[in-house]
Design an enzyme around this catalytic site. Structure first.
Site, PDB file in Angstrom:
ATOM      1  N   SER A  26       0.813  -1.214   0.000  1.00 40.44           N
ATOM      2  CA  SER A  26       0.000   0.000   0.000  1.00 40.44           C
ATOM      3  C   SER A  26       0.854   1.276   0.000  1.00 40.44           C
ATOM      4  CB  SER A  26      -0.888   0.005   1.236  1.00 40.44           C
ATOM      5  OG  SER A  26      -1.639   1.197   1.283  1.00 40.44           O
ATOM      6  N   CYS A 135      -2.010   4.445  12.652  1.00 40.26           N
ATOM      7  CA  CYS A 135      -2.535   5.809  12.461  1.00 40.26           C
ATOM      8  C   CYS A 135      -2.888   6.406  13.804  1.00 40.26           C
ATOM      9  CB  CYS A 135      -3.835   5.758  11.661  1.00 40.26           C
ATOM     10  SG  CYS A 135      -3.644   4.988  10.108  1.00 40.26           S
ATOM     11  N   THR A 198       6.109   1.049   8.199  1.00 34.30           N
ATOM     12  CA  THR A 198       7.402   1.757   8.287  1.00 34.30           C
ATOM     13  C   THR A 198       7.816   1.993   9.751  1.00 34.30           C
ATOM     14  OG1 THR A 198       6.208   3.826   8.123  1.00 34.30           O
ATOM     15  CG2 THR A 198       7.113   2.934   6.085  1.00 34.30           C
ATOM     16  N   GLY A 222      12.338   0.229   3.032  1.00 34.00           N
ATOM     17  CA  GLY A 222      13.406  -0.168   2.111  1.00 34.00           C
ATOM     18  C   GLY A 222      14.393  -1.131   2.762  1.00 34.00           C
ATOM     19  N   GLY A 248       8.675  -5.535   4.081  1.00 38.77           N
ATOM     20  CA  GLY A 248       9.757  -4.727   4.626  1.00 38.77           C
ATOM     21  C   GLY A 248      11.081  -4.976   3.939  1.00 38.77           C
ATOM     22  N   GLY A 249      11.444  -4.059   3.048  1.00 34.80           N
ATOM     23  CA  GLY A 249      12.773  -4.084   2.452  1.00 34.80           C
ATOM     24  C   GLY A 249      13.020  -5.162   1.427  1.00 34.80           C
TER      25      GLY A 249
HETATM   26  C1  LIG Z   1       5.613   6.498   0.083  1.00 38.67           C
HETATM   27  C2  LIG Z   1       4.997   5.441   0.954  1.00 38.67           C
HETATM   28  C3  LIG Z   1       3.636   5.490   1.226  1.00 38.67           C
HETATM   29  C4  LIG Z   1       3.031   4.513   2.034  1.00 38.67           C
HETATM   30  N1  LIG Z   1       1.684   4.566   2.281  1.00 38.67           N
HETATM   31  C5  LIG Z   1       1.091   3.582   3.035  1.00 38.67           C
HETATM   32  C6  LIG Z   1      -0.320   3.579   3.251  1.00 38.67           C
HETATM   33  O1  LIG Z   1      -1.066   4.430   2.745  1.00 38.67           O
HETATM   34  N2  LIG Z   1      -0.836   2.591   4.038  1.00 38.67           N
HETATM   35  C7  LIG Z   1      -0.057   1.608   4.596  1.00 38.67           C
HETATM   36  O2  LIG Z   1      -0.583   0.730   5.296  1.00 38.67           O
HETATM   37  N3  LIG Z   1       1.279   1.577   4.371  1.00 38.67           N
HETATM   38  C8  LIG Z   1       1.867   2.527   3.609  1.00 38.67           C
HETATM   39  N4  LIG Z   1       3.223   2.482   3.382  1.00 38.67           N
HETATM   40  C9  LIG Z   1       4.037   1.395   3.972  1.00 38.67           C
HETATM   41  C10 LIG Z   1       4.298   0.283   2.959  1.00 38.67           C
HETATM   42  O3  LIG Z   1       3.093  -0.297   2.502  1.00 38.67           O
HETATM   43  C11 LIG Z   1       5.211  -0.803   3.561  1.00 38.67           C
HETATM   44  O4  LIG Z   1       4.581  -1.370   4.692  1.00 38.67           O
HETATM   45  C12 LIG Z   1       6.566  -0.259   3.986  1.00 38.67           C
HETATM   46  O5  LIG Z   1       7.041   0.689   3.046  1.00 38.67           O
HETATM   47  C13 LIG Z   1       7.618  -1.372   4.159  1.00 38.67           C
HETATM   48  O6  LIG Z   1       7.857  -2.069   2.963  1.00 38.67           O
HETATM   49  P1  LIG Z   1       9.084  -1.708   1.967  1.00 38.67           P
HETATM   50  O7  LIG Z   1      10.319  -1.664   2.816  1.00 38.67           O
HETATM   51  O8  LIG Z   1       9.086  -2.803   0.936  1.00 38.67           O
HETATM   52  O9  LIG Z   1       8.784  -0.367   1.395  1.00 38.67           O
HETATM   53  C14 LIG Z   1       3.838   3.460   2.578  1.00 38.67           C
HETATM   54  C15 LIG Z   1       5.215   3.421   2.285  1.00 38.67           C
HETATM   55  C16 LIG Z   1       5.795   4.383   1.481  1.00 38.67           C
HETATM   56  C17 LIG Z   1       7.275   4.287   1.186  1.00 38.67           C
END
Ligand SMILES: Cc1cc2nc3c(=O)[nH]c(=O)nc-3n(C[C@H](O)[C@H](O)[C@H](O)COP(=O)(O)O)c2cc1C
Length: 310
Positions: A26, A135, A198, A222, A248-249
């Protein structure tokens, strides 16, 4: 298994089945359409859309993204078009193309979560709702719903009684015990758990002497967070019976396979969509190649098969 045989990568997550275990996370893939020229959407296990709230939200003041050596810090502030515009302008594209769609939802109060969930009862073609509990709870003075087992459980319980759609609860790593929160939301009726969201973070500029983000702090995602996410998934898988989705990452197929090995039934790819939008397809292809080379016929035979060191 013969090297030419196509491996079975379908997975079962309780009430939902996926043709493969790789989804997009998301907030990192818009509402799907934005990526449709570069990624064959029908090949993705499921598209999780940008978080939706009852009313449109403008988000935080810019700058809202900062790059760090290991990933991204974002302070988007949950900007989104709001539920009505999502239903009329965004969802029809995914429905028309039959893309398995998971809708990520959030609210400022428990009632808002429930109201959004209720509105989806009259909407066809949604695979599941993913509840973002990272949230701020406005009524509780801004403390996040996901930081407390009782508050997290009451969001899930209220959403559960508002809809029959499969529910995925997305956990924050910013807690003392993620296993405790996982157990609470399982008890409250979630069908699936996804983790992690995050991690709170900050960046500053030593020359301007200012924070790099308009919101001062944001959420780190990331490659930097992968080991933390893997540990969280491991602890949650041990604590609950419901299926778990690892996030996550994840950058490569090997990363995704690590999550599957510790017991995630599926994974989501987030930040890497910004670096290389085709990551999801490359991860999928890499999983299939790995299965062929290791003679694994069904991905379900690999999931959760982490062995002891001894
Ligand atoms: C720009 C951005 C916007 C995000 N918006 C949401 C969101 O609206 N809802 C949500 O549950 N997580 C949101 N996330 C979190 C991601 O879905 C994910 O859980 C998090 O980035 C970890 O995964 P990754 O390391 O592969 O990015 C967002 C992450 C990023 C980077």
């Amino acid at each position: 298994m013969n090297g030419d045989v196509i491996p079975d990568i379908s997975v079962n997550l309780g009430p939902i089945s996926l043709k493969n275990p790789v989804m997009v996370a998301s907030g990192t893939f818009g509402y799907g359409r934005e990526y449709s020229d570069v990624v064959p959407l029908e090949e993705i296990g499921a598209v999780v859309v940008k978080g939706i709230s009852l009313k449109p939200r403008p988000g935080n003041p810019p700058p809202r993204l900062v790059e760090t050596p290991g990933g991204l810090i974002n302070a988007i502030g949950l900007e989104n078009v709001g539920l009505d515009a999502f239903l009329s302008d965004k969802l029809p594209f995914l429905r028309k193309r039959n893309i398995p769609t998971i809708v990520n939802i959030f609210g400022e109060t428990i009632d808002e979560y429930a109201e959004i969930a209720r509105r989806f009862n009259s909407v066809d073609g949604i695979l599941a709702l993913e509840i973002n509990i990272s949230c701020p709870n406005v009524k509780a003075g801004g403390v996040t719903f996901g930081s407390d087992p009782i508050m997290a459980a009451s969001v899930v319980q209220t959403v559960r009684s508002a809809t029959n759609l499969p529910l995925i609860t997305k956990l924050s790593p910013q807690v003392t015990s993620i296993a405790e929160i996982a157990k609470a939301v399982e008890e409250a009726g979630t069908d699936i758990i996804s983790c992690i969201n995050t991690i709170p973070a900050m960046a500053v500029n030593i020359y301007s002497r200012k924070p790099r983000l308009g919101n001062i702090t944001g959420g780190l995602s990331g490659p930097a967070i992968k080991p933390i996410a893997l540990r969280c998934v491991y602890e949650v898988v041990k604590a609950v019976k419901v299926p778990v989705i690892g996030i996550g990452g994840i950058t490569t197929a090997e990363d995704a396979l690590e999550f599957l090995l510790v017991g995630a039934k599926a994974v989501q790819i987030g930040t890497m969509n910004f670096v290389n939008p085709r990551t999801v397809i490359e991860v999928l292809d890499g999983i299939k190649s790995f299965m062929k080379s290791q003679r694994i016929a069904r991905i379900e035979d690999f999931i959760g098969r982490l062995e002891n060191l001894q």
